[in-house]
Structure formats: C-alpha cells, structure tokens
Design a protein around this motif. Sequence first.
Motif, PDB file in Angstrom:
ATOM      1  N   PHE A  30       2.708   4.690  -0.606  1.00 28.70           N
ATOM      2  CA  PHE A  30       2.287   5.684  -1.583  1.00 28.70           C
ATOM      3  C   PHE A  30       3.056   5.617  -2.899  1.00 28.70           C
ATOM      4  O   PHE A  30       2.494   5.816  -3.987  1.00 28.70           O
ATOM      5  CB  PHE A  30       2.398   7.093  -0.984  1.00 28.70           C
TER       6      PHE A  30
ATOM      7  N   ALA B 178       0.786  -1.233   0.000  1.00 26.73           N
ATOM      8  CA  ALA B 178       0.000   0.000   0.000  1.00 26.73           C
ATOM      9  C   ALA B 178       0.816   1.280   0.000  1.00 26.73           C
ATOM     10  O   ALA B 178       0.234   2.358  -0.131  1.00 26.73           O
ATOM     11  CB  ALA B 178      -0.931   0.012   1.225  1.00 26.73           C
TER      12      ALA B 178
ATOM     13  N   THR C 290       1.434   3.047  -5.201  1.00 24.22           N
ATOM     14  CA  THR C 290      -0.013   2.973  -5.421  1.00 24.22           C
ATOM     15  C   THR C 290      -0.691   4.278  -5.827  1.00 24.22           C
ATOM     16  O   THR C 290      -1.827   4.244  -6.305  1.00 24.22           O
ATOM     17  CB  THR C 290      -0.724   2.481  -4.140  1.00 24.22           C
ATOM     18  N   PHE C 291      -0.051   5.416  -5.638  1.00 21.52           N
ATOM     19  CA  PHE C 291      -0.779   6.677  -5.787  1.00 21.52           C
ATOM     20  C   PHE C 291      -0.909   7.145  -7.241  1.00 21.52           C
ATOM     21  O   PHE C 291      -1.549   8.147  -7.508  1.00 21.52           O
ATOM     22  CB  PHE C 291      -0.110   7.773  -4.951  1.00 21.52           C
TER      23      PHE C 291
ATOM     24  N   LEU D 281      -5.100   1.595   2.738  1.00 16.80           N
ATOM     25  CA  LEU D 281      -5.280   2.765   1.881  1.00 16.80           C
ATOM     26  C   LEU D 281      -6.511   3.574   2.272  1.00 16.80           C
ATOM     27  O   LEU D 281      -6.481   4.808   2.268  1.00 16.80           O
ATOM     28  CB  LEU D 281      -5.375   2.329   0.420  1.00 16.80           C
TER      29      LEU D 281
ATOM     30  N   ILE E 226      -6.676   8.841  -4.508  1.00 15.90           N
ATOM     31  CA  ILE E 226      -6.226   7.518  -4.073  1.00 15.90           C
ATOM     32  C   ILE E 226      -7.231   6.470  -4.535  1.00 15.90           C
ATOM     33  O   ILE E 226      -8.434   6.601  -4.326  1.00 15.90           O
ATOM     34  CB  ILE E 226      -6.069   7.502  -2.542  1.00 15.90           C
TER      35      ILE E 226
ATOM     36  N   THR F  75      -1.375   9.897   4.676  1.00 12.66           N
ATOM     37  CA  THR F  75      -0.085   9.651   4.024  1.00 12.66           C
ATOM     38  C   THR F  75       0.165  10.663   2.925  1.00 12.66           C
ATOM     39  O   THR F  75       1.281  11.180   2.768  1.00 12.66           O
ATOM     40  CB  THR F  75      -0.054   8.223   3.452  1.00 12.66           C
ATOM     41  N   LYS F  76      -0.861  10.960   2.146  1.00 15.55           N
ATOM     42  CA  LYS F  76      -0.716  11.932   1.061  1.00 15.55           C
ATOM     43  C   LYS F  76      -0.305  13.295   1.602  1.00 15.55           C
ATOM     44  O   LYS F  76       0.620  13.937   1.077  1.00 15.55           O
ATOM     45  CB  LYS F  76      -2.023  12.041   0.280  1.00 15.55           C
TER      46      LYS F  76
ATOM     47  N   GLY G  85      -4.697   6.546   3.707  1.00 16.22           N
ATOM     48  CA  GLY G  85      -4.223   7.103   2.457  1.00 16.22           C
ATOM     49  C   GLY G  85      -4.157   8.618   2.446  1.00 16.22           C
ATOM     50  O   GLY G  85      -3.141   9.208   2.023  1.00 16.22           O
ATOM     51  N   GLU G  86      -5.195   9.290   2.905  1.00 10.52           N
ATOM     52  CA  GLU G  86      -5.203  10.751   2.864  1.00 10.52           C
ATOM     53  C   GLU G  86      -4.171  11.345   3.817  1.00 10.52           C
ATOM     54  O   GLU G  86      -3.511  12.338   3.496  1.00 10.52           O
ATOM     55  CB  GLU G  86      -6.597  11.276   3.199  1.00 10.52           C
TER      56      GLU G  86
ATOM     57  N   PRO H  49      -8.278   2.737  -3.972  1.00  8.75           N
ATOM     58  CA  PRO H  49      -8.167   1.461  -3.267  1.00  8.75           C
ATOM     59  C   PRO H  49      -8.368   0.290  -4.243  1.00  8.75           C
ATOM     60  O   PRO H  49      -9.028   0.429  -5.277  1.00  8.75           O
ATOM     61  CB  PRO H  49      -9.310   1.522  -2.246  1.00  8.75           C
TER      62      PRO H  49
END
Length: 267
Positions: A67, A65, A70-71, A91, A123, A98-99, A95-96, A125
């Motif tokens: 970033f 997963a 996968t991003f 994610l 993102i 991490t972003k 995810g947000e 998933p």
Amino acid sequence: MTWTELAGGVYLRRHEELDLTTGLVIGAGRCLVIDTGGDVDQGTELAAAVRELTDLPWAVVYTHAHFDHTFGTTAFLPCDVWAHQRCLPELVEHGETTKAKWAAHYREAGKPGIADALTRTGIMPPDRLVTTREELDLGGRTAVLVHPGPAHTDHDLVVHVPDAGVVFAGDVVEHGPDGFTTGSFSDETDLSGWPVALEAILALEPRIVVPGHGDAVGPGFLREHREGLHRLNELKAAVEAGETGLDEALAASPYPADVTRAALAVP
C-alpha cells in the motif's frame, strides 16, 4: 520531504511516513514516477512536488503492490501505470482489505489524518504489465523495468536508468539501521530467491541504488546484504533440519534477533 538529484534528471524523494523513498526520472518527452505513496493525500503531495520539477506527461511504475508504494496513484491519473503482472491480482484481490487494515492501524496509532486519507483513497491497479523486462522511451533516455526474481514479494520490479547508473530497487533493498527490518519479511517473501534478486541488480552495474525505504546506497551495500541473506538461508535450513536450535541461530545471525526471527519465520 525534498528532492535529491542523483544524476541529471534522476531524483529520489524521502518521505517521513514509513521512511518511504519514491523516485522520478525525467526524459526529453515524458517522465516516470516510481511509486506514489500510501494514500490519496500523500499521492497529491507527490504529484505537486513532481510538477515543481517538470510539466512533462508522466507515467507511474509500482515496484510492488504494498500500500505505501501504490495507494497514492489517483492523483496522477490519467496515465499509464506499469507493474509486474502478478501485482495486478494482488491489488485487485487484496487492495480493499489492505486499505481497511491500515486505516484501522493508523487510527489505533493516533494518526487519524492518515486513517481518514486511506478511507478516501481509491486503489488503482496497473494497466501496463511486465513479465520479465520492458524498456520505456522517455525521450533521449530509456528506463528499463526489470523483474529480478522473487524476493521481498513474488512481483518485485526494479527501474534501471542505464545512462545515469541508477537503479530504483523498491523493497528488494531497504536501508534501515541494520539493512533489513522486521517488516522486510512476510509470508509473501521468498528468502531463498532474495540473494539471487540482489545479484540480478548488481549485474546491472549500478553506481547508485535507491531503496524502497531509506537513503540511496552503493553496490557494496547490496553485496554485504546478499551475503547476509545467504547466511539467513543457511540458518533457516539448519533450524528446519533440527541441526541448529533457534537460540543458536539467533546468536549466529549477522542481523538483530527481531530481524532474524522475522526472516526465519518466512515459509
């Protein structure tokens, strides 16, 4: 950033940012893209590069997963997105955050272009989930998605192309100057499981193994670092039991001090 053909229709692509390595497997009916880069711009560049080689329909698979793997997926949609089942909550839940974290990191590092690209990134998933093993028919060729057990994360997935003798290993294998880097290890890492995961990859009898970062390696590289990980596990156990001091463990490790410290700090 160029394609290297490892076998007929099986490619790796090296990327300057984070020395990321992505992959492509082309069958007679469709192709499989292995990891998509770290933001929407990187994904768009990769999608265009895939189209230089084939116009077949594609699917995407995430090796895990993180970033940088996968991003970049929105550039490939609509398509199936495969991953281990535990990649999905990772994610969705993180995810947000991490972003935002990595956008701030790149802005502070003087790379506003990447920071801006991250803020524009959506993102994606996975929607096709793997528990232990799944075979994908690409037309005249099979790609096998295998969970080798917990290692770099608890949801690592490798892609085996049996007819080519190639395994795309994601970050279960990294080809840095010393094999591993400090970034190889985190609170997601299962240090005790990692040698077992390498053994699972070796059991596939690959001719070539493609790491998540760096150039392709052979099975001897995996055997070397399987033994290195066994040694790190022994040192970690000795330090935790009070049988060995940290300085002594650092001196006895087959890896540099910063890599060893990162590995021994893994819960």
